[in-house]
Design a protein around this motif. Sequence first.
Motif, mmCIF file in Angstrom:
data_model
loop_
_atom_site.group_PDB
_atom_site.id
_atom_site.type_symbol
_atom_site.label_atom_id
_atom_site.label_comp_id
_atom_site.label_asym_id
_atom_site.label_seq_id
_atom_site.Cartn_x
_atom_site.Cartn_y
_atom_site.Cartn_z
ATOM 1 N N UNK A 66 -11.472 23.872 -6.216
ATOM 2 C CA UNK A 66 -11.132 24.375 -4.889
ATOM 3 C C UNK A 66 -9.616 24.476 -4.742
ATOM 4 N N UNK A 67 -9.141 25.658 -4.420
ATOM 5 C CA UNK A 67 -7.730 25.846 -4.131
ATOM 6 C C UNK A 67 -6.824 25.563 -5.314
ATOM 7 N N UNK A 68 -5.566 25.359 -5.011
ATOM 8 C CA UNK A 68 -4.535 25.066 -6.006
ATOM 9 C C UNK A 68 -4.055 23.641 -5.814
ATOM 10 N N UNK A 69 -3.910 22.872 -6.886
ATOM 11 C CA UNK A 69 -3.404 21.501 -6.732
ATOM 12 C C UNK A 69 -2.062 21.493 -6.008
ATOM 13 N N UNK A 70 -1.895 20.515 -5.126
ATOM 14 C CA UNK A 70 -0.666 20.416 -4.341
ATOM 15 C C UNK A 70 -0.190 18.975 -4.301
ATOM 16 N N UNK A 71 1.109 18.815 -4.074
ATOM 17 C CA UNK A 71 1.666 17.483 -3.843
ATOM 18 C C UNK A 71 1.773 17.280 -2.334
ATOM 19 N N UNK A 72 1.165 16.209 -1.861
ATOM 20 C CA UNK A 72 1.190 15.916 -0.437
ATOM 21 C C UNK A 72 1.026 14.418 -0.223
ATOM 22 N N UNK A 73 1.313 14.000 0.993
ATOM 23 C CA UNK A 73 1.172 12.586 1.336
ATOM 24 C C UNK A 73 -0.307 12.284 1.512
ATOM 25 N N UNK A 74 -0.853 11.312 0.763
ATOM 26 C CA UNK A 74 -2.286 11.040 0.846
ATOM 27 C C UNK A 74 -2.641 10.206 2.073
ATOM 28 N N UNK A 75 -3.936 10.141 2.410
ATOM 29 C CA UNK A 75 -4.374 9.241 3.477
ATOM 30 C C UNK A 75 -3.991 7.795 3.149
ATOM 31 N N UNK A 76 -3.962 6.977 4.179
ATOM 32 C CA UNK A 76 -3.483 5.606 4.016
ATOM 33 C C UNK A 76 -4.268 4.840 2.948
ATOM 34 N N UNK A 77 -5.588 4.978 2.948
ATOM 35 C CA UNK A 77 -6.378 4.177 2.000
ATOM 36 C C UNK A 77 -6.139 4.629 0.566
ATOM 37 N N UNK A 78 -5.876 5.910 0.368
ATOM 38 C CA UNK A 78 -5.529 6.396 -0.968
ATOM 39 C C UNK A 78 -4.132 5.926 -1.340
ATOM 40 N N UNK A 79 -3.202 6.019 -0.409
ATOM 41 C CA UNK A 79 -1.837 5.546 -0.658
ATOM 42 C C UNK A 79 -1.834 4.084 -1.076
ATOM 43 N N UNK A 80 -2.590 3.249 -0.342
ATOM 44 C CA UNK A 80 -2.630 1.826 -0.667
ATOM 45 C C UNK A 80 -3.268 1.586 -2.034
ATOM 46 N N UNK A 81 -4.319 2.356 -2.355
ATOM 47 C CA UNK A 81 -4.995 2.181 -3.638
ATOM 48 C C UNK A 81 -4.066 2.532 -4.802
ATOM 49 N N UNK A 82 -3.215 3.536 -4.600
ATOM 50 C CA UNK A 82 -2.291 3.959 -5.653
ATOM 51 C C UNK A 82 -0.995 3.156 -5.659
ATOM 52 N N UNK A 83 -0.786 2.333 -4.645
ATOM 53 C CA UNK A 83 0.438 1.536 -4.569
ATOM 54 C C UNK A 83 1.671 2.367 -4.263
ATOM 55 N N UNK A 84 1.505 3.422 -3.453
ATOM 56 C CA UNK A 84 2.627 4.292 -3.118
ATOM 57 C C UNK A 84 3.373 3.793 -1.889
ATOM 58 N N UNK A 85 4.620 4.209 -1.763
ATOM 59 C CA UNK A 85 5.392 3.903 -0.572
ATOM 60 C C UNK A 85 4.961 4.817 0.579
ATOM 61 N N UNK A 86 5.201 4.409 1.822
ATOM 62 C CA UNK A 86 4.897 5.300 2.946
ATOM 63 C C UNK A 86 5.624 6.641 2.782
ATOM 64 N N UNK A 87 4.914 7.713 3.034
ATOM 65 C CA UNK A 87 5.426 9.085 2.943
ATOM 66 C C UNK A 87 5.675 9.546 1.508
ATOM 67 N N UNK A 88 5.312 8.735 0.502
ATOM 68 C CA UNK A 88 5.436 9.193 -0.882
ATOM 69 C C UNK A 88 4.251 10.095 -1.201
ATOM 70 N N UNK A 89 4.505 11.191 -1.884
ATOM 71 C CA UNK A 89 3.453 12.172 -2.152
ATOM 72 C C UNK A 89 2.747 11.877 -3.469
ATOM 73 N N UNK A 90 1.565 12.453 -3.606
ATOM 74 C CA UNK A 90 0.774 12.388 -4.835
ATOM 75 C C UNK A 90 0.223 13.785 -5.093
ATOM 76 N N UNK A 91 -0.252 14.013 -6.318
ATOM 77 C CA UNK A 91 -0.835 15.307 -6.659
ATOM 78 C C UNK A 91 -2.319 15.286 -6.333
ATOM 79 N N UNK A 92 -2.767 16.276 -5.571
ATOM 80 C CA UNK A 92 -4.155 16.351 -5.131
ATOM 81 C C UNK A 92 -4.863 17.518 -5.806
#
Length: 242
Positions: free
Chosen positions: A96-122
């Motif tokens: 579906x669509x094209x992969x993008x870098x964006x700020x993930x939902x909080x539970x995904x951010x916490x699972x990945x150990x990212x900082x607030x407002x840090x983006x990930x590839x979706x």
Amino acid sequence: MPVLKYEQIADSLRRRITEGEFRPGDLLPSSRDLCEQWGVSRATVNKALDMLRADGVVVSRQGLGVLVTDVPLARPAGGRRANTARVSGGRPFRRLGTPTREVPPDRVRDALGLRPEESALRRDRFVLLDDGTPLSLVSAWFPPDVADRCPRLAQRGPITEGTTNYVARETGWRPARGTDITTVRLATADEAARFEREPPLAVAVDLHVAYDETGRALVCEEGVTPSDLWERQDNYPMGSIS
């Protein structure tokens, strides 16, 4: 841990498939050619090809040989226990669509150990039922250190060998531990529209996180499945009652 010869052969073929040297429907080199190329026995080559079959990367056709699969497989989020083959739980999928870098939902951010407002590839996909209708909407989130080392994750098309194998080859980081969490909720308006269902729609949400042996998060997958399509079966040994 040293990589065994049959694993080296399987990884080499995966790379050649992912890089487009062998496309869907193409024949792989014969077992005899692979034996000569690698200086190994037929048994070693067969073990490598068995790994690719279990991953759904290739299929055998009597009278032809081993071909790259025409329909790559993916599994719904979760259920990635050791010694489970992708072909046993895998289904056809639609990217579906094209992969993008964006700020993930909080539970995904916490699972990945990212900082607030840090983006990930979706990367989004629909895992499909046998009739081609959607079974599960899966969003795979890759942390920046993984995405930066694995440029094909940012491309739109499927990765035939599967993202787990691709990430392991490119980074050397292999999944050693997984965590699956299942919750239930009502679908968002966007999710209900994607499934072409009327709200309210109850859905099961599987959150899967894969970690390497150092505890580094490699990917977080969030799979959303309508409640009438969601089912999980576990088979396990039980000891005697004391």
